[in-house]
Design a protein around this motif. Structure first.
Motif, short mmCIF file in Angstrom:
data_model
loop_
_atom_site.label_atom_id
_atom_site.label_comp_id
_atom_site.label_asym_id
_atom_site.label_seq_id
_atom_site.Cartn_x
_atom_site.Cartn_y
_atom_site.Cartn_z
N ALA A 1 43.47 10.29 -14.64
CA ALA A 1 42.76 10.06 -15.72
C ALA A 1 41.57 11.37 -15.36
O ALA A 1 41.34 11.76 -16.29
CB ALA A 1 41.54 8.95 -15.04
N ASN A 2 41.39 11.18 -13.82
CA ASN A 2 41.05 12.41 -13.55
C ASN A 2 41.48 13.60 -14.47
O ASN A 2 41.09 14.93 -14.53
CB ASN A 2 40.98 13.06 -12.46
CG ASN A 2 39.40 11.58 -11.95
OD1 ASN A 2 38.29 12.53 -12.36
ND2 ASN A 2 39.50 11.50 -10.74
N LEU B 1 45.26 2.89 -21.66
CA LEU B 1 45.04 2.04 -20.34
C LEU B 1 43.54 1.76 -20.31
O LEU B 1 43.50 1.39 -19.48
CB LEU B 1 45.78 3.40 -19.18
CG LEU B 1 47.38 3.40 -19.39
CD1 LEU B 1 47.08 4.92 -18.12
CD2 LEU B 1 47.46 2.28 -18.57
N ALA B 2 42.72 2.06 -21.10
CA ALA B 2 41.39 1.68 -20.34
C ALA B 2 41.55 0.86 -20.79
O ALA B 2 41.82 -0.53 -22.52
CB ALA B 2 40.49 1.82 -22.19
N GLU C 1 46.89 1.98 -8.56
CA GLU C 1 45.82 2.22 -8.98
C GLU C 1 45.30 3.78 -8.75
O GLU C 1 44.49 4.61 -9.11
CB GLU C 1 45.39 1.04 -8.71
CG GLU C 1 43.92 1.26 -9.68
CD GLU C 1 42.92 -0.22 -9.28
OE1 GLU C 1 42.91 -0.59 -8.45
OE2 GLU C 1 43.34 -0.84 -10.72
N LYS C 2 45.48 4.58 -7.56
CA LYS C 2 44.99 5.67 -6.49
C LYS C 2 45.88 7.10 -7.84
O LYS C 2 45.07 8.19 -8.37
CB LYS C 2 45.40 5.37 -5.84
CG LYS C 2 44.43 5.31 -4.49
CD LYS C 2 44.60 6.78 -2.97
CE LYS C 2 43.79 5.85 -2.60
NZ LYS C 2 42.83 5.09 -1.95
N LEU D 1 47.04 6.15 -10.93
CA LEU D 1 46.24 6.19 -12.02
C LEU D 1 45.09 7.02 -12.40
O LEU D 1 44.58 7.31 -13.43
CB LEU D 1 45.81 4.95 -13.04
CG LEU D 1 47.18 4.24 -13.16
CD1 LEU D 1 46.80 2.88 -14.17
CD2 LEU D 1 47.97 5.10 -14.14
N LEU D 2 44.06 6.84 -11.11
CA LEU D 2 42.65 7.95 -11.25
C LEU D 2 42.34 8.99 -11.25
O LEU D 2 42.03 9.63 -11.96
CB LEU D 2 41.89 6.98 -9.56
CG LEU D 2 40.36 7.45 -9.84
CD1 LEU D 2 39.96 6.98 -10.74
CD2 LEU D 2 40.01 6.72 -8.44
N GLY D 3 44.13 8.99 -10.51
CA GLY D 3 44.17 10.55 -10.38
C GLY D 3 44.40 10.94 -11.89
O GLY D 3 43.83 12.47 -12.78
N LEU E 1 49.12 -3.59 -11.16
CA LEU E 1 48.12 -2.70 -9.51
C LEU E 1 48.32 -2.84 -8.34
O LEU E 1 47.65 -2.16 -7.85
CB LEU E 1 47.05 -2.25 -10.76
CG LEU E 1 47.59 -1.17 -12.06
CD1 LEU E 1 46.51 -1.59 -12.93
CD2 LEU E 1 48.58 -0.22 -11.74
N ASP E 2 47.45 -4.82 -8.66
CA ASP E 2 46.87 -5.40 -7.77
C ASP E 2 47.99 -5.47 -6.36
O ASP E 2 47.72 -5.24 -5.17
CB ASP E 2 46.87 -6.92 -8.23
CG ASP E 2 45.29 -6.62 -9.25
OD1 ASP E 2 44.87 -5.78 -9.03
OD2 ASP E 2 45.92 -7.84 -9.59
#
Lengths: 172, 172
Positions: free
Chosen positions: A70-71, A26-27, A63-64, A66-68, A56-57
DNA sequence: CGATGCGTTGATCGGTATCAAGGGGGGTGG
DNA sequence: CCACCCCCCTTGATACCGATCAACGCATCG
């Protein structure tokens, strides 16, 4: 699948395992080098980067999400750094078994005789140990009646409390 | 600042260092336990979570940026796992010096006598070594004319190529 | 039935931790 | 201004955990 990095002389560090529905690559920058290899029969679903980003757009909540993810991975990575930098072989194996157990439970799979899809060498390269040490440590836990090896890839955790206390660095 | 995790008996693993403009505590769930401590004089800017999230909603590109940052950190974490799991003390120190050097260059600070804000104990807890081993390894690199210690916290890298080859696991 | 790969076990080695002691520099209090 | 102290760093001696080298069992597969 296993995700890993190599040193020129062949030393290997497995940085994580992927399970069904996990994402890979995903990076945004394609500059991060690592390898991935299936350890069991695997079906892969590929997205074209452009289309995925369009998606995603159109769906910002994605996107949120995905951020979760990643965290979460970051937190797991920090836990693994603690393991690799500061835990003994026994503590590493106990942590590993416990993690597999919890993961299986969370995913609704059989969690007590825990299924271990990877071989000893992969476990070693994930925990920063040699295959021999992995094997010896399993034997040690077996003799202490803390686990029972029902097969090479299926382990019953006989005393979760003890395993947990070992994993956290209390149980000697 | 240093970010670290502890085991009950006091063993510590520093999972990363923060520099000016870095963020802290972005994970949505407050369930991830780690500590942070300043190692030099530090000014901190606090955002209220609610307001910060509103900001993200209003500026989606900000969220993309955060995702990028998280991915960068993930890549760094994987590199660190390779270091902790598979590199020798000498290789770890070389990798550490190189990383500080590159970071300083990228941030436009003095990069060759590289400034080392953390003490030996912090370096040890970051690299999974004891302070004694950190100290001995610095001495070894100094005697080999690979680095020069201009002070305890300022080190000149005399041969970047050699340092790089050690860090990557070639230079013995 | 032999070959091959994985896992286990044993013997030994070595790298790093640990234990211990001493040096140096900066800050504080007299 | 000086003496002392404390912390950090370094260095030395020793111990120990896990790596490495080696051999073998066992299952699978050709």
């Amino acid at each position: 699948m296993k995700i890993y990095k190599l040193l020129p002389d062949g030393r290997r560090q497995i940085t994580g395992f992927l399970f069904a529905s996990d994402f890979l690559g995903l990076a945004q920058a394609s500059t991060y080098a690592y390898s991935a290899e299936a350890i069991t029969r695997t079906d892969v679903c590929r997205f074209r980067r452009k289309e995925f980003e369009d998606l995603l757009d159109r769906f910002p909540r994605l996107e949120k999400k995905l951020l979760g993810v990643a965290n979460d991975e970051l937190a797991a990575a920090q836990e693994q750094m603690l393991l690799l930098g500061r835990k003994s072989a026994k503590e590493r194996i106990a942590s590993f078994l416990l993690a597999l157990n919890k993961k299986a439970a969370r995913c609704g799979r059989s969690s007590n005789p825990v299924w271990i899809p990877m071989n000893r060498s992969d476990i070693g390269d994930y925990l920063g140990l040699s295959t021999e040490t992995v094997s010896r440590t399993f034997t040690e836990l077996k003799l202490a009646r803390i686990v029972a090896l029902e097969s090479n890839s299926k382990i019953r955790l006989l005393d979760l409390d003890v395993i947990e206390s070992i994993a956290d660095g209390n149980g000697a």
